[in-house]
Design a protein around this motif. Structure first.
Motif, short mmCIF file in Angstrom:
data_model
loop_
_atom_site.label_atom_id
_atom_site.label_comp_id
_atom_site.label_asym_id
_atom_site.label_seq_id
_atom_site.Cartn_x
_atom_site.Cartn_y
_atom_site.Cartn_z
N GLY A 84 0.86 -1.18 0.00
CA GLY A 84 0.00 0.00 0.00
C GLY A 84 0.89 1.23 0.00
N ASN A 85 0.71 2.11 -0.94
CA ASN A 85 1.59 3.26 -1.06
C ASN A 85 1.02 4.55 -0.48
OD1 ASN A 85 4.00 2.28 -2.55
ND2 ASN A 85 2.41 1.56 -3.92
N GLU A 86 -0.28 4.65 -0.42
CA GLU A 86 -0.91 5.84 0.15
C GLU A 86 -1.91 5.39 1.21
OE1 GLU A 86 -2.39 8.67 -2.70
OE2 GLU A 86 -0.65 8.39 -3.99
N THR A 87 -1.39 5.13 2.40
CA THR A 87 -2.23 4.68 3.51
C THR A 87 -2.08 5.69 4.65
OG1 THR A 87 -0.59 3.40 4.76
CG2 THR A 87 -1.60 2.32 2.84
N PRO A 88 -2.88 5.57 5.69
CA PRO A 88 -2.73 6.49 6.83
C PRO A 88 -1.35 6.44 7.49
CG PRO A 88 -4.86 5.44 6.92
CD PRO A 88 -4.10 4.77 5.80
N ILE A 89 -0.62 5.33 7.32
CA ILE A 89 0.74 5.25 7.89
C ILE A 89 1.81 5.39 6.82
CG2 ILE A 89 -0.02 3.84 9.85
CD1 ILE A 89 1.37 1.44 8.41
N GLY A 90 1.43 5.79 5.63
CA GLY A 90 2.38 5.89 4.52
C GLY A 90 2.53 4.54 3.85
N LYS A 91 3.69 4.29 3.26
CA LYS A 91 3.92 3.01 2.58
C LYS A 91 3.94 1.89 3.60
CE LYS A 91 7.08 0.59 -0.51
NZ LYS A 91 8.30 0.69 -1.31
N MET A 92 3.28 0.78 3.26
CA MET A 92 3.28 -0.38 4.14
C MET A 92 3.13 -1.64 3.32
SD MET A 92 0.15 -1.82 4.31
CE MET A 92 -1.51 -1.46 3.84
N TYR A 93 3.52 -2.75 3.93
CA TYR A 93 3.37 -4.06 3.33
C TYR A 93 2.22 -4.78 4.03
CZ TYR A 93 7.70 -3.64 0.74
OH TYR A 93 8.67 -3.24 -0.13
N GLY A 94 1.32 -5.33 3.25
CA GLY A 94 0.28 -6.21 3.77
C GLY A 94 0.76 -7.64 3.58
N VAL A 95 1.08 -8.30 4.67
CA VAL A 95 1.63 -9.65 4.64
C VAL A 95 0.50 -10.65 4.85
CG1 VAL A 95 3.25 -11.23 5.74
CG2 VAL A 95 3.84 -8.81 5.51
N ASN A 96 0.32 -11.55 3.92
CA ASN A 96 -0.76 -12.53 4.00
C ASN A 96 -0.47 -13.53 5.11
OD1 ASN A 96 -2.80 -14.37 3.61
ND2 ASN A 96 -2.47 -14.55 1.40
N LEU A 97 -1.29 -13.49 6.17
CA LEU A 97 -1.06 -14.37 7.31
C LEU A 97 -1.13 -15.85 6.93
CD1 LEU A 97 -2.96 -12.40 10.07
CD2 LEU A 97 -0.50 -12.65 9.79
#
Length: 133
Positions: A84-97
């Motif tokens: 995710g490049n534009e999220t409330p915390i900035g860039k982040m990775y969504g890791v599939n549990l």
């Protein structure tokens, strides 16, 4: 507390490590792609995600506003993570549990889940129905 988890796609062509705090909320979303792929991400900041192998084995899918990058293994089709490049915390990775290797069923059963209504762009709200997610 952050703990290092290892993960992979189904065939093992893509491997990664992520420092995750599984006492923090994970997410289930009803948007078109999350619902279809049953994506269940925990959030990692960029400095807490390391792609170990398989960068060349990934294919990227972009749609809509193209802000979120969805990565799939070219061989088995598994979506191990997204960016995710534009999220409330900035860039982040969504890791599939579901792709974590060294996590127990007991640990997964205790991970808090926040349900979001991505289908209607109401990211701060749960959808009316969400138990199926």
């Amino acid at each position: 507390m952050l703990k290092t988890y290892r993960g992979s796609c189904h065939c093992g062509a893509v491997t990664f490590e992520a420092d995750l705090d599984l006492t923090q909320s994970s997410y289930r979303c009803n948007c078109s792609i999350c619902r279809r792929t049953r994506f269940w991400p925990a959030i990692a900041k960029p400095e807490n995600f390391r792609l170990l192998t398989g960068e060349s084995e990934l294919t990227q899918y972009l749609f809509n506003n193209k802000k979120n990058h969805h990565y799939f293994c070219k061989h088995c089709g598994v979506r191990s993570f997204g960016v995710g490049n534009e999220t409330p915390i900035g860039k982040m990775y969504g890791v599939n549990l579901g792709c974590l290797i060294n996590v127990t069923d007991e640990e997964l059963s205790k991970v808090p889940i926040t349900y979001v209504d991505g289908l209607h762009d109401k990211w701060q709200s749960a959808p009316e129905f969400f138990s199926h997610l």
